[in-house]
Design an enzyme around this catalytic site. Structure first.
Site, PDB file in Angstrom:
ATOM      1  CD1 TRP A  51      47.762  28.062  56.721  1.00  0.00           C
ATOM      2  CD2 TRP A  51      47.821  25.858  56.308  1.00  0.00           C
ATOM      3  NE1 TRP A  51      46.866  27.798  55.722  1.00  0.00           N
ATOM      4  CE2 TRP A  51      46.872  26.447  55.445  1.00  0.00           C
ATOM      5  CE3 TRP A  51      48.036  24.485  56.235  1.00  0.00           C
ATOM      6  CZ2 TRP A  51      46.146  25.695  54.511  1.00  0.00           C
ATOM      7  CZ3 TRP A  51      47.318  23.747  55.307  1.00  0.00           C
ATOM      8  CH2 TRP A  51      46.375  24.339  54.460  1.00  0.00           C
ATOM      9  N   GLY A  99      51.389  38.834  64.366  1.00  0.00           N
ATOM     10  CA  GLY A  99      50.536  38.228  65.380  1.00  0.00           C
ATOM     11  C   GLY A  99      50.080  39.186  66.465  1.00  0.00           C
ATOM     12  CD  GLU A 110      56.208  37.990  57.547  1.00  0.00           C
ATOM     13  OE1 GLU A 110      54.996  37.841  57.373  1.00  0.00           O
ATOM     14  OE2 GLU A 110      56.920  37.158  58.126  1.00  0.00           O
ATOM     15  N   GLY A 165      49.613  35.177  58.318  1.00  0.00           N
ATOM     16  CA  GLY A 165      49.663  34.140  59.346  1.00  0.00           C
ATOM     17  C   GLY A 165      48.264  33.824  59.846  1.00  0.00           C
ATOM     18  N   GLY A 166      47.885  34.435  60.976  1.00  0.00           N
ATOM     19  CA  GLY A 166      46.621  34.121  61.651  1.00  0.00           C
ATOM     20  C   GLY A 166      45.407  34.085  60.728  1.00  0.00           C
TER      21      GLY A 166
HETATM   22  P1  PGA Z   1      50.299  37.304  61.198  1.00  0.00           P
HETATM   23  O1  PGA Z   1      51.657  36.508  60.823  1.00  0.00           O
HETATM   24  O2  PGA Z   1      49.557  37.509  59.906  1.00  0.00           O
HETATM   25  O3  PGA Z   1      49.567  36.361  62.137  1.00  0.00           O
HETATM   26  O4  PGA Z   1      50.700  38.575  61.840  1.00  0.00           O
HETATM   27  C1  PGA Z   1      52.376  36.840  59.665  1.00  0.00           C
HETATM   28  C2  PGA Z   1      53.580  35.932  59.558  1.00  0.00           C
HETATM   29  O5  PGA Z   1      54.130  35.525  60.581  1.00  0.00           O
HETATM   30  O6  PGA Z   1      54.011  35.591  58.430  1.00  0.00           O
END
Ligand code: PGA
Length: 260
Positions: free
Chosen positions: A18, A181, A175, A242-243
């Protein structure tokens, strides 16, 4: 341990990061809704990672359910004069199950190093929690063709303090920084290739059994449209989201991934 046996213990894992979003009341309400939406899914694990202030209520909301709670960072000392820091023991005391370590936002914005990551991974394991260690290359590094060099350095350095009896408890999140993001996901093939390479680095560092047993997640613009393809890659054991983890509908779809 043969790879088939190693594979069988790699229970798929979906983690919602989050970041700096949600009050504790919002987080608890989300966890309640998530539990309802997961229903009887028994073949996968689901975690949410609220900010520190939301951990207590999230743990309380998740109690007795299939959802568990992760923290987004930790400090490696047990206690001491470290203003603003939180130890792994303190997180364990709260009922937290896992800790995200070395996220690229922490490396980029707070100058975290691979050595710090190694200390944190050790501290988290020593407290009986699960570390989720993040690695990944930047856009410049990928364009320069140095993805393997970066991963080949981040993985062994980050795992340097792991004792062999704890190796299977480690989770790694690959990642690519350029995919976080940005809406630019790595293709499933790119993710698979990098993650297979990471698995090889784990085997080189901690032994072949660990290479088989360690769960490796993909993270970076994961959403309802790419989750199934990602989860059908042989070395991808889950996702760090993330998002798309901030709202129930997309996150629930991700949790309900379909794997052939
Ligand atoms: P995202 O972020 O899904 O918004 O690209 C992933 C993360 O930072 O773990």
């Amino acid at each position: 341990m043969g790879s088939a046996q190693g594979r069988s213990i790699r229970v798929p894992l979906v983690v919602g990061n989050w970041k700096m979003f949600k009050t504790s009341a919002e987080g608890a309400a989300f966890v309640h809704e998530l539990i309802e939406s997961i229903g009887p899914l028994g073949d996968r694990e689901v975690m949410v990672a609220p900010p520190f202030t939301g951990l207590f209520e999230a743990v309380r909301a998740a109690r007795g359910s299939r959802v568990s709670v992760a923290a987004q960072d930790v400090f490696w000392e047990r206690e001491g004069a470290y203003t603003g820091e939180v130890s792994a023991e303190m997180l364990a005391d709260l009922g937290v199950a896992a800790v995200i370590i070395g996220h690229s936002e922490r490396r980029r914005d707070f100058q975290e190093t691979d050595e710090w990551v190694a200390h944190k991974v050790r501290a988290v394991l020593d407290s009986g929690l699960l570390p989720i260690m993040c690695v990944g290359e930047t856009a410049d590094q990928r364009e320069a063709g140095s993805t393997r060099d970066v991963l080949g350095s981040q993985v062994p350095t980050g795992l340097a303090e792991v004792r062999s009896e704890n190796a299977a408890l480690v989770t790694i999140a690959y990642e690519p920084v350029w995919a976080i993001g940005t809406g630019k996901t790595a293709t499933p093939e790119m993710a698979q290739e990098a993650i297979a390479f990471v698995r090889g680095q784990v085997a080189r560092t901690l032994g072949a059994e660990a290479g088989d047993a360690v769960r490796i997640l993909y993270g970076g613009s994961v959403g309802p449209d790419n989750i199934d393809e990602l989860m059908n890659q042989p070395d991808i054991d889950g996702v760090l989201v993330g998002g798309a983890s901030l709202q129930l509908a997309p996150f629930s779809r991700i949790v309900h991934f379909e794997k052939q």
